[in-house]
Design a protein around this motif. Structure first.
Motif, short mmCIF file in Angstrom:
data_model
loop_
_atom_site.label_atom_id
_atom_site.label_comp_id
_atom_site.label_asym_id
_atom_site.label_seq_id
_atom_site.Cartn_x
_atom_site.Cartn_y
_atom_site.Cartn_z
N ILE A 142 0.84 -1.39 -0.08
CA ILE A 142 0.35 -0.72 0.24
C ILE A 142 0.86 0.81 0.00
CG2 ILE A 142 -1.71 1.58 1.86
CD1 ILE A 142 -2.82 -1.83 2.62
N GLN A 143 2.17 0.90 1.07
CA GLN A 143 3.17 2.13 0.34
C GLN A 143 3.47 2.30 -0.24
OE1 GLN A 143 4.36 4.43 2.51
NE2 GLN A 143 5.40 4.81 1.07
N GLU A 144 3.78 0.91 -1.33
CA GLU A 144 4.81 1.68 -2.40
C GLU A 144 3.41 2.70 -3.90
OE1 GLU A 144 5.65 -2.62 -2.69
OE2 GLU A 144 7.84 -2.18 -1.62
N LYS A 145 2.37 1.51 -3.70
CA LYS A 145 1.26 1.65 -4.87
C LYS A 145 1.07 3.36 -4.55
CE LYS A 145 1.57 -1.38 -7.32
NZ LYS A 145 1.06 -1.89 -7.77
N LEU A 146 -0.03 3.29 -2.90
CA LEU A 146 -0.30 4.92 -2.69
C LEU A 146 0.31 5.83 -2.50
CD1 LEU A 146 -3.53 2.98 -1.76
CD2 LEU A 146 -2.95 3.35 -4.66
N SER A 147 1.28 5.45 -2.25
CA SER A 147 1.59 6.21 -1.00
C SER A 147 1.39 6.46 0.75
CB SER A 147 2.35 7.46 -1.85
OG SER A 147 2.81 7.01 -2.84
N VAL A 148 0.85 5.58 1.00
CA VAL A 148 -0.12 5.93 1.99
C VAL A 148 1.08 4.80 3.72
CG1 VAL A 148 -2.36 5.52 3.14
CG2 VAL A 148 -2.12 6.04 1.03
N ASP A 149 1.31 5.29 3.99
CA ASP A 149 1.70 5.07 5.00
C ASP A 149 1.38 4.58 6.69
OD1 ASP A 149 4.34 3.72 6.87
OD2 ASP A 149 5.28 5.86 6.97
N LEU A 150 0.34 2.94 6.46
CA LEU A 150 -0.12 2.42 7.61
C LEU A 150 0.63 1.78 8.37
CD1 LEU A 150 -3.20 1.11 5.00
CD2 LEU A 150 -3.22 2.90 6.28
N SER A 151 -0.02 1.88 10.34
CA SER A 151 1.06 1.37 10.80
C SER A 151 0.51 -0.35 10.92
CB SER A 151 0.01 1.54 11.91
OG SER A 151 -1.02 1.49 12.17
N LYS A 152 1.72 -0.76 12.39
CA LYS A 152 1.87 -2.01 12.36
C LYS A 152 0.31 -2.11 12.90
CE LYS A 152 3.88 -1.01 17.19
NZ LYS A 152 5.51 -0.83 17.75
N ASP A 153 -0.71 -1.09 13.47
CA ASP A 153 -2.04 -1.54 14.09
C ASP A 153 -2.89 -2.94 12.24
OD1 ASP A 153 -2.20 -1.06 16.97
OD2 ASP A 153 -0.73 0.45 15.90
N GLU A 154 -2.74 -1.76 11.41
CA GLU A 154 -3.30 -2.28 10.16
C GLU A 154 -2.92 -3.35 9.77
OE1 GLU A 154 -6.05 -1.00 9.61
OE2 GLU A 154 -6.02 1.07 10.20
N ALA A 155 -1.77 -3.68 10.48
CA ALA A 155 -1.33 -5.02 9.90
C ALA A 155 -1.66 -6.49 10.61
CB ALA A 155 0.37 -5.28 9.54
N GLY A 156 -2.33 -5.64 11.63
CA GLY A 156 -2.33 -6.77 12.37
C GLY A 156 -4.29 -7.64 12.48
N PHE A 157 -4.56 -5.71 11.93
CA PHE A 157 -6.05 -5.68 10.79
C PHE A 157 -6.25 -6.69 9.71
CE2 PHE A 157 -6.99 -1.45 13.56
CZ PHE A 157 -7.41 -2.24 14.87
#
Length: 287
Positions: A142-157
């Motif tokens: 998501i960071q690579e394609k949309l340049s949005v840096d989501l947190s590790k919490d989102e990785a957990g979700f």
């Protein structure tokens, strides 16, 4: 092949029917521009076709596509394809919908400066390590394609959505399963007075066993295994693995008190065997 447009969802997505009257969703850049219901569309313009086995799921997909950005959906579709290659279980077909909805909402929240903490993050890391690694890979993509840096919490979700699709249950039950496994592990480590290696194969087997047992328990599908009906075998396990059998009974007491569920004798024996394994593994590691 020529499709007939049933509904134009947006410029890139159409709800169509084929020659046999089967309804499906097709996507393609600009495929819906200038078109309306009843018109034909050539399959050459179609990039991907979505035909869910369940009509309610098909309707949910159509509803979602009317609400989220096309780029969010395309990226999630790529992520789900990668996840399916890595998971040895059959995944619920609704994963694409629930994950696309979650990812799109998470991106919007991030853009608004709102982030949610994941109260189950540590448990997810420990009991669903493969799914968590996939969640982190999704966040990186998501960071690579949309340049949005989501947190590790989102990785957990995201990992929980994958688990949910594996277990073919609701997110509420998946959350309960995670808490169930965590509670059982706390009982085990308290009983033996030590922390086990959560990276070991034996511990992983115990966690997976608890996870699928919890699924059966919460969905009221607990069954007796005919192979465990031999009373002599039961007595042998209970006597030769007395310490571990007592720990299994502690787990049963926790489950009864906290979750109001009863464990069968078969389940106690299976737990006893897993508990013996993690203790043997721990002893071999310390030698």
């Amino acid at each position: 092949m020529v499709f007939t447009i049933k509904k134009v969802i947006n410029n890139n997505i159409l709800c169509v029917t084929d020659a046999g009257g089967n309804e499906m969703i097709v996507t393609g850049r600009g495929i819906g521009f200038g078109h309306k219901a009843g018109q034909p569309v050539n399959s050459d313009a179609v990039q991907k076709i979505y035909h869910m086995a369940s009509m309610p799921v098909q309707q949910k997909l159509m509803d979602l596509l009317e609400q989220i950005p096309y780029d969010h959906f395309l990226l999630t579709d790529e992520l789900v394809s990668e996840i399916r290659k890595k998971i040895p279980y059959t995944l619920n077909e609704g994963l694409l919908i629930t994950l696309a909805d979650h990812i799109s909402f998470a991106i919007k929240r991030k853009e608004q400066g709102v982030e949610f903490k994941n109260p189950l993050l540590e448990s997810i890391r420990e009991y669903y390590p493969e799914e968590y690694r996939m969640g982190k890979a999704c966040v990186q993509r998501i960071q690579e394609k949309l340049s949005v840096d989501l947190s590790k919490d989102e990785a957990g979700f995201i990992a929980l959505h994958i688990v949910n699709a594996e277990l073919n249950t609701t997110m509420s039950i998946t959350n309960d399963i995670t808490r169930f496994v965590d509670g059982c592990v706390k009982v085990v480590e308290s009983y033996y007075g030590r922390t086990f290696d959560h990276e070991s194969l034996a511990f992983s087997r115990l966690a997976v066993h608890l996870r699928f047992f919890a699924q059966r328990l919460f969905q009221h599908e607990q069954e007796s295994d005919d192979s465990m009906q031999d009373q002599d075998f039961r007595r042998l396990i209970a006597s030769s693995c007395k310490e571990h059998y007592e720990c299994a009974k502690k787990i049963a007491a926790y489950v009864a008190e906290t979750w109001n569920q009863e464990l069968t004798e078969e389940e106690l024996l299976f737990l006893t065997i897993h508990l013996k394994r993690i203790n043997l593994s721990s002893e071999q590691t310390t030698k």
